[in-house]
Enzyme design. Sequence first.
Site, PDB file in Angstrom:
ATOM      1  CD  GLU A 138       1.852  -5.420   5.789  1.00 51.08           C
ATOM      2  OE1 GLU A 138       2.577  -6.388   6.103  1.00 51.08           O
ATOM      3  OE2 GLU A 138       1.158  -5.405   4.761  1.00 51.08           O
ATOM      4  CB  ALA A 174      -0.869  -0.012   1.249  1.00 52.85           C
ATOM      5  CD  GLU A 196      -2.301  -7.238   2.821  1.00 58.23           C
ATOM      6  OE1 GLU A 196      -1.811  -6.127   2.484  1.00 58.23           O
ATOM      7  OE2 GLU A 196      -3.000  -7.370   3.832  1.00 58.23           O
ATOM      8  N   GLY A 255       0.764  -4.905   0.827  1.00 60.76           N
ATOM      9  CA  GLY A 255      -0.434  -4.930  -0.030  1.00 60.76           C
ATOM     10  C   GLY A 255      -0.191  -5.633  -1.358  1.00 60.76           C
TER      11      GLY A 255
HETATM   12  N1  CAA Z   1       4.630   3.154  -0.592  1.00 65.26           N
HETATM   13  C1  CAA Z   1       5.043   4.321  -1.133  1.00 65.26           C
HETATM   14  N2  CAA Z   1       6.214   4.462  -1.777  1.00 65.26           N
HETATM   15  C2  CAA Z   1       6.997   3.381  -1.899  1.00 65.26           C
HETATM   16  C3  CAA Z   1       6.648   2.133  -1.359  1.00 65.26           C
HETATM   17  C4  CAA Z   1       5.378   2.045  -0.683  1.00 65.26           C
HETATM   18  N3  CAA Z   1       4.919   0.878  -0.190  1.00 65.26           N
HETATM   19  N4  CAA Z   1       7.645   1.245  -1.612  1.00 65.26           N
HETATM   20  C5  CAA Z   1       8.577   1.922  -2.287  1.00 65.26           C
HETATM   21  N5  CAA Z   1       8.210   3.219  -2.471  1.00 65.26           N
HETATM   22  C6  CAA Z   1       8.934   4.280  -3.137  1.00 65.26           C
HETATM   23  C7  CAA Z   1      10.102   4.770  -2.286  1.00 65.26           C
HETATM   24  O1  CAA Z   1       9.673   5.700  -1.337  1.00 65.26           O
HETATM   25  C8  CAA Z   1      11.003   5.363  -3.353  1.00 65.26           C
HETATM   26  O2  CAA Z   1      10.512   6.624  -3.686  1.00 65.26           O
HETATM   27  P1  CAA Z   1      11.534   7.875  -3.904  1.00 65.26           P
HETATM   28  O3  CAA Z   1      12.403   7.445  -5.055  1.00 65.26           O
HETATM   29  O4  CAA Z   1      10.615   9.015  -4.226  1.00 65.26           O
HETATM   30  O5  CAA Z   1      12.294   8.032  -2.635  1.00 65.26           O
HETATM   31  C9  CAA Z   1      10.789   4.455  -4.554  1.00 65.26           C
HETATM   32  O6  CAA Z   1       9.556   3.782  -4.309  1.00 65.26           O
HETATM   33  C10 CAA Z   1      11.868   3.424  -4.720  1.00 65.26           C
HETATM   34  O7  CAA Z   1      11.982   2.721  -3.483  1.00 65.26           O
HETATM   35  P2  CAA Z   1      13.389   2.477  -2.760  1.00 65.26           P
HETATM   36  O8  CAA Z   1      14.356   3.580  -3.059  1.00 65.26           O
HETATM   37  O9  CAA Z   1      13.112   2.181  -1.321  1.00 65.26           O
HETATM   38  O10 CAA Z   1      13.875   1.150  -3.535  1.00 65.26           O
HETATM   39  P3  CAA Z   1      14.854   0.030  -3.020  1.00 65.26           P
HETATM   40  O11 CAA Z   1      15.136  -0.829  -4.188  1.00 65.26           O
HETATM   41  O12 CAA Z   1      15.989   0.599  -2.261  1.00 65.26           O
HETATM   42  O13 CAA Z   1      13.985  -0.811  -1.933  1.00 65.26           O
HETATM   43  C11 CAA Z   1      12.008  -1.955  -1.134  1.00 65.26           C
HETATM   44  C12 CAA Z   1      12.890  -1.574  -2.347  1.00 65.26           C
HETATM   45  C13 CAA Z   1      12.780  -2.930  -0.230  1.00 65.26           C
HETATM   46  C14 CAA Z   1      10.777  -2.631  -1.700  1.00 65.26           C
HETATM   47  C15 CAA Z   1      11.640  -0.668  -0.341  1.00 65.26           C
HETATM   48  O14 CAA Z   1      11.143   0.306  -1.245  1.00 65.26           O
HETATM   49  C16 CAA Z   1      10.586  -0.887   0.712  1.00 65.26           C
HETATM   50  O15 CAA Z   1      10.897  -1.416   1.773  1.00 65.26           O
HETATM   51  N6  CAA Z   1       9.332  -0.467   0.438  1.00 65.26           N
HETATM   52  C17 CAA Z   1       8.253  -0.549   1.399  1.00 65.26           C
HETATM   53  C18 CAA Z   1       7.704  -1.964   1.507  1.00 65.26           C
HETATM   54  C19 CAA Z   1       6.611  -2.029   2.556  1.00 65.26           C
HETATM   55  O16 CAA Z   1       6.831  -1.738   3.713  1.00 65.26           O
HETATM   56  N7  CAA Z   1       5.414  -2.419   2.121  1.00 65.26           N
HETATM   57  C20 CAA Z   1       4.252  -2.490   3.001  1.00 65.26           C
HETATM   58  C21 CAA Z   1       3.464  -1.219   2.917  1.00 65.26           C
HETATM   59  S1  CAA Z   1       2.226  -1.116   4.144  1.00 65.26           S
HETATM   60  C22 CAA Z   1       0.961  -2.082   3.567  1.00 65.26           C
HETATM   61  O17 CAA Z   1       1.008  -2.640   2.500  1.00 65.26           O
HETATM   62  C23 CAA Z   1      -0.210  -2.173   4.521  1.00 65.26           C
HETATM   63  C24 CAA Z   1      -1.338  -2.992   4.093  1.00 65.26           C
HETATM   64  O18 CAA Z   1      -1.331  -4.194   4.168  1.00 65.26           O
HETATM   65  C25 CAA Z   1      -2.573  -2.357   3.692  1.00 65.26           C
END
Ligand code: CAA
Length: 256
Positions: free
Chosen positions: A133, A65, A113, A110
Amino acid sequence: MDYNILKIGISNRIAVVVISRPAALNALNSDFFSEFNHFLDDLELRNDVKVLVITGEGKSFVAGADISEMADFGEKEGFAFSEKGQRTFNRLEQLQIPVIAAINGYALGGGCELAMACDFRIASNLAKFGQPEMNLGLIPGYAGTQRLARLTGLGNALYLILTAATLSADEALRMGLIQKVTDPEMLMEEVMKLASKIANNGSRAVPVGKKTIRQGLETDFARGCSIETDAFATLFNDRATKEGLKAFMEKRKPDW
Ligand code: CAA
């Protein structure tokens, strides 16, 4: 509707939806949900599409998400956010036609999911899976707490969600989260081969089979068997079933 995040292609009775917001690793924001629900509205009205394939553009399937949308949430907004995701993924799961997730990269939060709401999952060996999460002080909110346990068992769901572990495609395969792993360049070819095998079945049996399996899992065994008997019986009203049985007896391929 103009689609900005979804790229949609339909040919040979197979719809392919590419989630395309690569700068944010295809994170699911409000615009995604509007577009995806609009697409599902259209799909539900069509009878020329027999299989849906969902994939992501770039190095990610879906990285979760959209975290930026949650930053200032209170409880009320959190409730609505979770409900909207669940409602959308439940719709997807309940589509009559089978849905295949072609997982090209990150399937986190998400994204995992979304993949779990599909009927089965084929992944590139570059894919990564997890429910991270806990790292955000959250739990999964798009039914991950429910589907992960149903797909992989209680222990695996507790392990994955409570530790926020990331799995490789091979680990996800061993856990039963996905059905097949391919080389990255073979992913879409493999998925389209499966999709066209299903689409060419050309009968009511595919949607009836899907519905029967899914309904049965939500009830007890005896009730599930009774759902199966009813579904099995109704297929004898179908022209394709008659043709399938006749073709076998006449030692020829069915002409659906
Ligand atoms: N939401 C918003 N933006 C996201 C994102 C997310 N879930 N995942 C990645 N991005 C964005 C980053 O902020 C970044 O943006 P900027 O370039 O503007 O800074 C861009 O995508 C590229 O990401 P990274 O620089 O972090 O890329 P990376 O290759 O170094 O890392 C990754 C990849 C390990 C997937 C890392 O991006 C990450 O950990 N992302 C978050 C994953 C996460 O926590 N997902 C769960 C979300 S909560 C959820 O889903 C709740 C639910 O069940 C409803």
